[in-house]
Motif scaffolding. Structure first.
Motif, PDB file in Angstrom:
ATOM      1  N   GLU A  13       0.812  -1.222   0.000  1.00 46.90           N
ATOM      2  CA  GLU A  13       0.000   0.000   0.000  1.00 46.90           C
ATOM      3  C   GLU A  13       0.845   1.271   0.000  1.00 46.90           C
ATOM      4  O   GLU A  13       0.297   2.372  -0.045  1.00 46.90           O
ATOM      5  CB  GLU A  13      -0.924  -0.006   1.223  1.00 46.90           C
ATOM      6  CG  GLU A  13      -2.044  -1.059   1.135  1.00 46.90           C
ATOM      7  CD  GLU A  13      -2.780  -1.243   2.447  1.00 46.90           C
ATOM      8  OE1 GLU A  13      -2.369  -0.578   3.445  1.00 46.90           O
ATOM      9  OE2 GLU A  13      -3.731  -2.042   2.496  1.00 46.90           O
ATOM     10  N   GLY A  14       2.199   1.118   0.069  1.00 49.72           N
ATOM     11  CA  GLY A  14       3.067   2.286  -0.053  1.00 49.72           C
ATOM     12  C   GLY A  14       3.623   2.829   1.241  1.00 49.72           C
ATOM     13  O   GLY A  14       3.985   4.005   1.314  1.00 49.72           O
ATOM     14  N   TYR A  15       3.740   1.997   2.273  1.00 45.41           N
ATOM     15  CA  TYR A  15       4.321   2.458   3.543  1.00 45.41           C
ATOM     16  C   TYR A  15       5.744   2.985   3.326  1.00 45.41           C
ATOM     17  O   TYR A  15       6.139   3.985   3.904  1.00 45.41           O
ATOM     18  CB  TYR A  15       4.326   1.323   4.562  1.00 45.41           C
ATOM     19  CG  TYR A  15       4.822   1.723   5.932  1.00 45.41           C
ATOM     20  CD1 TYR A  15       3.937   2.206   6.897  1.00 45.41           C
ATOM     21  CD2 TYR A  15       6.172   1.630   6.271  1.00 45.41           C
ATOM     22  CE1 TYR A  15       4.389   2.579   8.160  1.00 45.41           C
ATOM     23  CE2 TYR A  15       6.633   2.009   7.523  1.00 45.41           C
ATOM     24  CZ  TYR A  15       5.740   2.489   8.464  1.00 45.41           C
ATOM     25  OH  TYR A  15       6.194   2.856   9.715  1.00 45.41           O
ATOM     26  N   ALA A  16       6.492   2.269   2.469  1.00 49.40           N
ATOM     27  CA  ALA A  16       7.833   2.724   2.086  1.00 49.40           C
ATOM     28  C   ALA A  16       7.757   3.143   0.619  1.00 49.40           C
ATOM     29  O   ALA A  16       7.841   2.299  -0.274  1.00 49.40           O
ATOM     30  CB  ALA A  16       8.864   1.607   2.286  1.00 49.40           C
ATOM     31  N   PRO A  17       7.558   4.440   0.343  1.00 44.63           N
ATOM     32  CA  PRO A  17       7.344   4.918  -1.032  1.00 44.63           C
ATOM     33  C   PRO A  17       8.428   4.450  -1.993  1.00 44.63           C
ATOM     34  O   PRO A  17       9.625   4.502  -1.688  1.00 44.63           O
ATOM     35  CB  PRO A  17       7.357   6.442  -0.876  1.00 44.63           C
ATOM     36  CG  PRO A  17       6.936   6.674   0.535  1.00 44.63           C
ATOM     37  CD  PRO A  17       7.538   5.545   1.326  1.00 44.63           C
ATOM     38  N   GLY A  18       7.983   3.968  -3.166  1.00 41.86           N
ATOM     39  CA  GLY A  18       8.918   3.512  -4.197  1.00 41.86           C
ATOM     40  C   GLY A  18       9.340   2.071  -4.038  1.00 41.86           C
ATOM     41  O   GLY A  18      10.040   1.523  -4.898  1.00 41.86           O
ATOM     42  N   LYS A  19       8.935   1.427  -2.940  1.00 46.04           N
ATOM     43  CA  LYS A  19       9.360   0.040  -2.694  1.00 46.04           C
ATOM     44  C   LYS A  19       8.163  -0.911  -2.612  1.00 46.04           C
ATOM     45  O   LYS A  19       8.236  -1.973  -2.000  1.00 46.04           O
ATOM     46  CB  LYS A  19      10.176  -0.022  -1.402  1.00 46.04           C
ATOM     47  CG  LYS A  19      11.420   0.866  -1.464  1.00 46.04           C
ATOM     48  CD  LYS A  19      12.144   0.923  -0.130  1.00 46.04           C
ATOM     49  CE  LYS A  19      13.343   1.878  -0.221  1.00 46.04           C
ATOM     50  NZ  LYS A  19      14.043   2.042   1.074  1.00 46.04           N
ATOM     51  N   GLU A  20       7.077  -0.511  -3.255  1.00 49.56           N
ATOM     52  CA  GLU A  20       5.849  -1.303  -3.180  1.00 49.56           C
ATOM     53  C   GLU A  20       5.975  -2.664  -3.869  1.00 49.56           C
ATOM     54  O   GLU A  20       5.258  -3.602  -3.532  1.00 49.56           O
ATOM     55  CB  GLU A  20       4.680  -0.538  -3.834  1.00 49.56           C
ATOM     56  CG  GLU A  20       4.258   0.725  -3.106  1.00 49.56           C
ATOM     57  CD  GLU A  20       5.073   1.945  -3.501  1.00 49.56           C
ATOM     58  OE1 GLU A  20       4.712   3.050  -3.060  1.00 49.56           O
ATOM     59  OE2 GLU A  20       6.055   1.780  -4.268  1.00 49.56           O
ATOM     60  N   THR A  21       6.902  -2.795  -4.827  1.00 53.69           N
ATOM     61  CA  THR A  21       6.976  -4.033  -5.612  1.00 53.69           C
ATOM     62  C   THR A  21       8.154  -4.926  -5.218  1.00 53.69           C
ATOM     63  O   THR A  21       8.488  -5.853  -5.947  1.00 53.69           O
ATOM     64  CB  THR A  21       7.092  -3.700  -7.107  1.00 53.69           C
ATOM     65  OG1 THR A  21       8.265  -2.903  -7.333  1.00 53.69           O
ATOM     66  CG2 THR A  21       5.859  -2.949  -7.581  1.00 53.69           C
ATOM     67  N   ILE A  22       8.795  -4.669  -4.095  1.00 56.77           N
ATOM     68  CA  ILE A  22       9.926  -5.485  -3.679  1.00 56.77           C
ATOM     69  C   ILE A  22       9.493  -6.945  -3.556  1.00 56.77           C
ATOM     70  O   ILE A  22       8.416  -7.244  -3.030  1.00 56.77           O
ATOM     71  CB  ILE A  22      10.521  -4.982  -2.343  1.00 56.77           C
ATOM     72  CG1 ILE A  22      11.779  -5.794  -1.985  1.00 56.77           C
ATOM     73  CG2 ILE A  22       9.488  -5.029  -1.218  1.00 56.77           C
ATOM     74  CD1 ILE A  22      12.541  -5.231  -0.803  1.00 56.77           C
ATOM     75  N   PRO A  23      10.286  -7.899  -4.064  1.00 60.29           N
ATOM     76  CA  PRO A  23       9.917  -9.320  -3.954  1.00 60.29           C
ATOM     77  C   PRO A  23       9.858  -9.749  -2.482  1.00 60.29           C
ATOM     78  O   PRO A  23      10.744  -9.418  -1.696  1.00 60.29           O
ATOM     79  CB  PRO A  23      11.052 -10.048  -4.687  1.00 60.29           C
ATOM     80  CG  PRO A  23      11.662  -9.017  -5.575  1.00 60.29           C
ATOM     81  CD  PRO A  23      11.524  -7.710  -4.844  1.00 60.29           C
TER      82      PRO A  23
END
Length: 530
Positions: free
Chosen positions: A475-485
């Motif tokens: 949901e974007g808690y860490a902006p820019g890292k939403e798609t980390i495996p």
């Protein structure tokens, strides 16, 4: 037959006597009154089914009386028949029906018509009351069924939650034990130490087997157990089962014979895992209850038809056998043939119960022939689709040395210290840089502050569990890292556990205990480094 209360209301006593004489019968209880007010009290106090009401009465006429009755919840269902000497004009009849009457009797009364109408309405009352009684019974049965369904669903949910929690609480430490043994075996051990490690390994695997049996049984009973067909080398399955249990047979000084029909195809469509489970349980059971002689595992091919083959699996022994009265008992959950067997040979009594259920799920039937003191024979057969040798797929050999992941940085979220030690040790051996946190909140905070290529996330953790942490990341808690495996570690075994993890946003799932090469493969796949 229950009597029905019938009320006659007329301001003239002679009319009541005449009407009572016409309709008197054993199955009705006739109550009379000359007062409309008294009639209201009687209707209120007694279960009146039918009321014969005179229209013309002083102070309160019949129409007014009936309107009062129909407006009261306790008296509204009384069947009212007006008795009148006034005009038979339609306007009077309409007024009576509007008030709530069901019929009219006109004076002077015709004995046959009066008796016939009263008989008809008495029968109608009985029918209506019988219908009402049946409806009440049906309503109770719907209510009971709904309650039973709700209770069953609640019990099912409680059982599933218990199984999930038990799976996690038990399989997590076993994962640590088996993983540590894997690391120990890679170190320099003398012969005595290696023997101890191997014994611990066997005991851990045995314990895991019992736990898996319990969980499998639960899934079978819940209807959530699935048979997965795939190309299976049947020769490998039967020989592996025989080879694994030959050690136990040698320890007891008994022979374990494997006899394979030369007509047996090499590749069949089957669930290799469940077949192996069936063979291992039956062979282990045969060896356990055999103190001298032999155990024979025979595979026969009675018939072939186009691309179908009929295969019969027979496991016989020269063991203690089973008495006729105890044959059925051995398939009961948590039971063995008798208490003495349990004490002498140990075991949960789960094996044969699961085997029987697995075979039935596969469309087969388990048969047993046994004689006390002479041994037992367990047989099951089934038709399988088979492949020609040239259709079989080559299986890739697992690499002896797994490749490194130079430069990879992984965030590990795990609250069990033994599992942390194990995972860090394995990943460091692959040149992976690791950062460890012990709950979901720490994981998302660490991700917000640093760069990682992958997250290994345990499902159950304090403060914030793994699934909640995954949702917040997606949901974007860490902006820019939403798609980390993200790979989740789960000790759960229910299908819903995996579905919930994927729904939360996990890329992949690895169960506990896990195989090292499987973890390596999943990391390589998600980071595209191999």
């Amino acid at each position: 037959m229950k009597t029905i209360n019938l009320l006659i209301i007329d301001d003239k006593q002679e009319n009541i006597i005449a009407l009572e004489a016409l309709i008197k019968r054993s199955d009705i209880n006739i109550i009379t009154t000359t007062s409309p007010n008294d009639a209201l009290r009687i209707c209120w106090e007694k279960d009146i089914a039918i009321a014969l009401v005179d229209v013309q009465m002083p102070k309160m006429n019949g129409f007014e009386l009936v309107e009062i009755l129909k407006n009261n919840v306790r008296t509204k269902d009384i069947m009212v028949i007006f008795v009148t000497a006034i005009s038979t004009e339609a306007k009077y009849a309409i007024k009576g029906f509007n008030a709530g009457a069901v019929d009219y009797l006109y004076k002077p009364l015709d004995p046959y018509i009066t008796s016939a109408k009263v008989d008809a309405f008495i029968q109608l009352v009985r029918t209506q009351r019988e219908i009402k009684k049946k409806n009440e019974q049906l309503e109770k049965i719907q209510h009971d069924l709904i309650k039973a369904k709700e209770d069953a669903e609640q019990g099912k949910r409680a059982k599933e939650n218990f199984m999930a929690n038990m799976s996690h609480e038990i399989r997590t430490p076993i994962n640590g034990i088996i993983g540590l043994l894997h690391l120990l075996k890679q170190s320099s051990l003398n012969e005595s130490q290696l023997e101890i490690v191997n014994l611990i390994d066997v005991s851990s695997s045995s314990l895991l087997g019992v736990i898996n049996d319990i969980l499998d049984l639960s899934k079978i009973e819940a209807g959530k157990f699935k048979i997965s067909l795939a190309k299976t080398n049947i020769y490998d399955i039967v020989t592996q089962a025989a080879n694994l249990l030959s050690v136990k047979a040698k320890e007891k000084n008994i022979a374990l014979n494997l006899e394979i029909d030369p007509q047996l195809p090499k590749i069949i469509m089957a669930d290799s895992l469940r077949l192996s489970q069936i063979f291992m349980n039956l062979l282990s059971n045969a060896i356990k209850f055999t103190n001298q002689g032999e155990v024979t595992f025979k595979i026969e091919v009675p018939e072939k038809n186009n691309n179908l083959v009929h295969i019969k699996f027979i496991i016989s022994d020269t063991g203690i056998g089973i008495s006729k009265e105890n044959i059925d008992t051995i398939f009961n959950t948590f039971e063995q043939a008798d208490n003495i067997s349990t004490k002498v040979y140990e075991g949960t009594g789960l094996g044969l119960s699961i085997v029987k259920k697995l075979i039935e799920l596969k469309g087969g039937q388990l048969e047993v022939n046994s004689e006390l003191g002479k041994g037992s024979t367990f047989t099951f057969s089934k038709w399988y689709k088979f492949m020609e040798d040239n259709e079989s797929e080559k299986t890739e050999q697992e690499p002896q040395t797994l490749q490194k992941f130079d430069g990879l940085k992984v965030l590990i979220a795990e609250d069990n210290s033994i599992n942390v030690f194990l995972i860090v040790k394995i990943l460091n051996n692959w040149n992976i840089e690791t950062h460890v946190v012990t709950n979901g909140q720490e994981a998302i905070d660490a991700l917000a502050q640093d760069q990682f290529d992958l997250i290994l996330m345990d499902t159950y953790m304090p403060v914030m569990n793994g699934l909640e942490a995954i949702k917040k990341i997606r949901e974007g808690y860490a902006p820019g890292k939403e798609t980390i495996p993200i790979i989740t570690f789960s000790a759960g075994v229910l299908d819903s556990d995996n579905e919930t993890a994927y729904k939360a946003g996990a890329n992949d799932i690895i169960g506990k205990p896990f195989k090292v090469n499987v973890l390596h493969e999943k990391i390589a796949k998600l980071t595209q480094k191999s």
